[in-house]
Scaffold this active site. Structure first.
Site, mmCIF file in Angstrom:
data_model
loop_
_atom_site.group_PDB
_atom_site.id
_atom_site.type_symbol
_atom_site.label_atom_id
_atom_site.label_comp_id
_atom_site.label_asym_id
_atom_site.label_seq_id
_atom_site.Cartn_x
_atom_site.Cartn_y
_atom_site.Cartn_z
ATOM 1 N N LEU A 28 12.565 6.464 -14.220
ATOM 2 C CA LEU A 28 12.289 5.133 -13.693
ATOM 3 C C LEU A 28 12.786 4.070 -14.688
ATOM 4 C CD1 LEU A 28 8.732 5.390 -12.130
ATOM 5 C CD2 LEU A 28 10.738 4.433 -11.036
ATOM 6 N N ASP A 86 7.820 9.177 -17.057
ATOM 7 C CA ASP A 86 8.469 8.679 -15.853
ATOM 8 C C ASP A 86 9.770 9.431 -15.614
ATOM 9 O OD1 ASP A 86 9.820 7.802 -18.018
ATOM 10 O OD2 ASP A 86 10.160 5.765 -17.256
HETATM 11 N N1 LIG Z 1 1.159 4.364 -16.225
HETATM 12 C C1 LIG Z 1 1.682 5.368 -16.905
HETATM 13 N N2 LIG Z 1 2.538 5.157 -17.853
HETATM 14 C C2 LIG Z 1 3.125 6.154 -18.524
HETATM 15 C C3 LIG Z 1 2.824 7.479 -18.228
HETATM 16 N N3 LIG Z 1 3.537 8.314 -19.010
HETATM 17 C C4 LIG Z 1 4.269 7.491 -19.803
HETATM 18 N N4 LIG Z 1 4.050 6.182 -19.538
HETATM 19 C C5 LIG Z 1 4.640 5.032 -20.106
HETATM 20 O O1 LIG Z 1 5.949 4.897 -19.598
HETATM 21 C C6 LIG Z 1 6.705 4.198 -20.482
HETATM 22 C C7 LIG Z 1 8.036 4.811 -20.618
HETATM 23 O O2 LIG Z 1 8.856 3.972 -21.151
HETATM 24 P P1 LIG Z 1 10.240 4.337 -21.464
HETATM 25 O O3 LIG Z 1 10.825 5.284 -20.552
HETATM 26 O O4 LIG Z 1 10.264 4.693 -22.920
HETATM 27 O O5 LIG Z 1 11.008 2.973 -21.302
HETATM 28 P P2 LIG Z 1 11.267 2.113 -20.083
HETATM 29 O O6 LIG Z 1 10.310 0.990 -20.119
HETATM 30 O O7 LIG Z 1 11.128 2.909 -18.827
HETATM 31 O O8 LIG Z 1 12.697 1.671 -20.193
HETATM 32 P P3 LIG Z 1 13.961 2.355 -19.718
HETATM 33 O O9 LIG Z 1 13.689 3.708 -19.509
HETATM 34 O O10 LIG Z 1 14.940 2.209 -20.699
HETATM 35 O O11 LIG Z 1 14.251 1.615 -18.476
HETATM 36 C C8 LIG Z 1 5.913 4.156 -21.753
HETATM 37 O O12 LIG Z 1 5.399 2.827 -21.989
HETATM 38 C C9 LIG Z 1 4.770 5.094 -21.530
HETATM 39 O O13 LIG Z 1 3.612 4.676 -22.180
HETATM 40 C C10 LIG Z 1 1.905 7.753 -17.169
HETATM 41 O O14 LIG Z 1 1.549 8.843 -16.820
HETATM 42 N N5 LIG Z 1 1.382 6.671 -16.564
#
Ligand SMILES: Nc1nc2c(ncn2[C@@H]2O[C@H](COP(=O)(O)OP(=O)(O)OP(=O)(O)O)[C@@H](O)[C@H]2O)c(=O)[nH]1
Length: 692
Positions: free
Chosen positions: A545, A587
């Site tokens: 995502l 994600d």
């Molecule tokens: N709500 C929720 N957040 C999650 C979960 N697992 C991971 N995250 C959050 O998802 C975010 C992932 O961010 P990243 O993939 O590092 O970065 P991004 O904001 O998606 O940016 P890009 O991938 O570069 O677009 C982090 O802030 C995690 O804390 C989950 O199960 N639920």
């Protein structure tokens, strides 16, 4: 003791014996006397009749002999019957007639048959040449049998009976050719009989007859037929005439008959007297025999009555018997026997009393034990019925001897059912394979077993853990030395459900419900194997995502979770059923696509996903813009899964770098980072942007 037999009494036998003896003796004596008396009477009667008959016969013979002698004498006197002097001759004949009144007619016939002289001048001048007496008397003495009067019938005076004559004729010596003829009246014989015989006959009740040689009755009772010598009711004496002197006989027979009843009168009287005496003796002997028998039998009767009242010897003394020695001996012996019997009875009663008490004690103890046993059994059954497990006991032949109510309920059987049930009735068909040998016989597997069993009951599946426990191990044992088995089955259905759920949870993502990495790995291995088998192509897509961190920051963690679930649903809605979408990170998602052979197909899939994800989403009254970046790779020949994923991840990295919201296809020689997933490395350095 069975009742005494109802045979005739000894007294009855004695009476019978005495009476039989007396009867036999009397009958024997009477018969002997009767036979002797009858024989004697018959002989005497015959003898008497013979004497009477002989006497009359002799009288007839002698009478005729005397007449013949008189006629012969007359014929031989030459001076009396001269043919030339009929008057002189008539005088001589008259004298003769008067001298012998039996003579009815006497006459002298000349050689030509003309009667020269006759008494009273009867028939003088008549021709008698044809008469038998004339013909017979011409040469010698002629005797003519009794016949009716012919010529003289009208000349002689009338008599009560017709005249019948016996003829005597013979030649007259002084007058050659002349014949002296005499007709003796047959009334002579009747008179002789009347004088000589009738008194005797009257006394004897007998009848006498004179028969000629043809058997015709010459003399006899009037209107009586010739006697029948064979008549059974008559005694008959026959005395044939033998002649006498000059009378050679005419074949007469004197027959005397006497009714048997008259002749045997004395005998019959004697017989009646004999019967009377016998009857009197019998009458005398009946009471005598009765009294004698009573006396002889009395001791035994008294003894028998005494025994019969008790139906056995009993233990009371029997009456002392007297009367004769044997009875006394018997009485003494029986009393000794009774005394011994009494002692035995006492001993037996004491033994019985003691035995009864012992039986009562033992019975009471046994009842107590049985009651305790029954109580224990009831308790055990109650316990078994209250335990939440199915409990059953099978004998060595595999028959269920006991099943608790839980077991019966599960088997769909009424609570009272247990006997003749088998393993299959309780566990259903099929029984667990490990217990199969025991479905028919419990003896083949004596060891303890524990098996899992699933049984379908209606719409439900009932899971149980079955314990198979031999009797012997628990020291219970079984009848006949062959141990049976206990079956204890616990319901583990709920446990199974939890287990299943845990298993499912361990292979799925808790938030989205998508397969997790473990399940992804399993699926990936299976897909790879299929691709290698079919060669239809296998592709993987990494999805991440865009700017999810920003979403989290904006909507909160719960909002982020909702976005993740929405994303999973949207991607899941456009992929094939054979594709697998797994969540492998916060994600991050991986899509496994079978049957994808080239980049174009991969691009088509990526476009569908991009389109689905971009659809507007309203969450917490905000418009949320979603997008994803994707990197895909197609499986190369001989490539490992890790390398394939690494290439896809590298492509994703490039998609992120290219500005997100897009798709990059990994080249076959796509450079990969061997240590950490490039996406993770890259993600750590990116800044999420969220378009409000
Ligand atoms: N709500 C929720 N957040 C999650 C979960 N697992 C991971 N995250 C959050 O998802 C975010 C992932 O961010 P990243 O993939 O590092 O970065 P991004 O904001 O998606 O940016 P890009 O991938 O570069 O677009 C982090 O802030 C995690 O804390 C989950 O199960 N639920």
């Amino acid at each position: 003791m069975k009742p005494f037999p109802r045979s005739p009494s000894l007294a009855a036998w004695l009476i019978l014996m005495v009476m039989s003896s007396v009867l036999l003796a009397l009958a024997g004596t009477t018969v002997l006397i009767d036979r002797f008396a009858r024989k004697h009477a018959e002989e005497r009667a015959h003898q008497h009749l013979d004497q009477v008959a002989d006497k009359f016969r002799d009288a007839l013979d002698h009478g005729m002999a005397r007449q013949v002698a008189a006629v012969q004498l007359l014929a031989e006197l030459p001076a009396l019957l001269r043919a030339d002097d009929p008057a002189h001759a008539r005088a001589a004949l008259d004298a003769m007639r008067h001298r012998e009144p039996e003579i009815a007619w006497i006459g002298l016939a000349a050689a030509d048959g003309k009667v020269l002289a006759a008494n009273d001048g009867l028939l003088e001048g008549a021709d008698v040449s044809k008469r038998p007496w004339f013909q017979g008397g011409k040469s010698t003495l002629f005797l003519g049998d009794v016949h009716a009067a012919v010529l003289l019938a009208k000349l002689l005076p009338q008599a009560p009976e017709p005249w019948r004559f016996v003829d005597i004729s013979l030649p007259v010596a002084a007058n050659p050719g002349s014949v002296l003829g005499v007709h003796l009246s047959w009334t002579w014989a009747a008179a002789l009989k009347r004088d000589l015989l009738d008194p005797t006959l009257r006394n004897d009740g007998a009848q006498a007859f004179v028969l000629d040689r043809q058997g015709a009755v010459l003399l006899g009772p009037p209107d009586v037929k010739a006697p029948d010598g064979a008549a059974a009711d008559q005694f008959t004496a026959v005395s044939p005439s033998r002649g006498h002197g000059g009378f050679s006989g005419l074949g007469w027979q004197v027959v005397v008959q006497q009714p048997r009843e008259v002749a045997m009168a004395d005998y019959l009287l004697l017989r009646r007297q004999l019967m009377g005496v016998a009857g009197a003796v019998l009458l005398l002997f009946v009471p005598l025999a009765w009294a004698l028998a009573r006396k002889l039998a009395r001791p035994l009767t008294v003894l028998a009555d005494s025994i019969g009242q008790n139906q056995h010897l009993g233990d009371r003394p029997l009456p002392r018997l007297a009367g004769f020695a044997e009875a006394e001996v018997l009485s003494t012996a029986l009393n000794e026997l009774v005394e011994r019997q009494r002692e035995h009875n006492n001993t037996l009663q004491e033994l019985n009393a003691s035995l009864d008490q012992r039986v009562r004690d033992r019975t009471a103890a046994l009842n107590l034990a049985l009651q305790g046993e029954a109580l224990n059994l009831q308790r055990m059954q109650n316990i078994a019925n209250s335990v939440p497990a199915q409990i059953a006991h099978f004998d060595a032949d595999g028959h269920c001897l006991f099943a608790n109510q839980a077991a019966l309920r599960l088997a769909g059987l009424p609570p009272e059912r247990s006997g003749m049930l088998r393993l299959v009735d309780l566990l259903g068909d099929p029984v667990p394979p490990a217990l199969l040998p025991m479905a028919s016989s419990a003896t083949t597997l004596p060891q303890t077993l524990r098996v899992q069993h699933a049984r379908v009951v209606g719409d439900d599946t009932w899971h149980s853990e079955v314990h198979w426990l031999p009797d012997g191990e628990h020291g219970v044992g079984a009848a006949g030395g062959r141990p049976g088995h206990y079956l204890v089955s616990f319901d583990v259905s709920q446990l199974k459900e939890v287990e299943l759920r845990l298993q499912q949870l361990s292979r799925a993502d808790a938030l989205t419900g998508l397969p997790n990495r473990r399940q992804f790995d399993e699926h990936m291995r299976a897909s790879l194997a299929r691709e290698r088998r079919t060669g239809r192509g296998l592709g993987v897509v990494y999805l991440d995502l865009d700017h999810f961190k920003r979403i989290n920051d904006t909507l909160g963690h719960a909002g982020g979770d909702e976005v993740l679930k929405t994303f999973a649903q949207r991607v899941g809605s456009v992929i094939r059923a054979t594709d697998l979408l797994a969540r492998v990170g916060g994600d991050e998602f991986v899509l496994v696509c079978e049957g994808v052979a080239n980049p174009e197909q991969m691009q088509v899939l990526a476009d569908k996903v991009l389109t689905a994800v971009r659809a507007p989403l309203r969450l917490q009254n905000q418009q949320v813009l979603l997008s994803t970046s994707m990197g895909s790779a197609l499986m190369q020949d001989g490539e490992s899964v890790d390398h394939l994923l690494a290439r896809a991840d590298a492509a994703l990295y490039r998609a992120k770098q290219a500005g997100r919201n897009g798709h990059q296809f990994a080249a076959a020689d796509e450079p990969v980072t061997p240590t950490a997933p490039p996406v993770a490395q890259w993600a750590a350095t990116q800044v999420m942007t969220l378009a409000a």
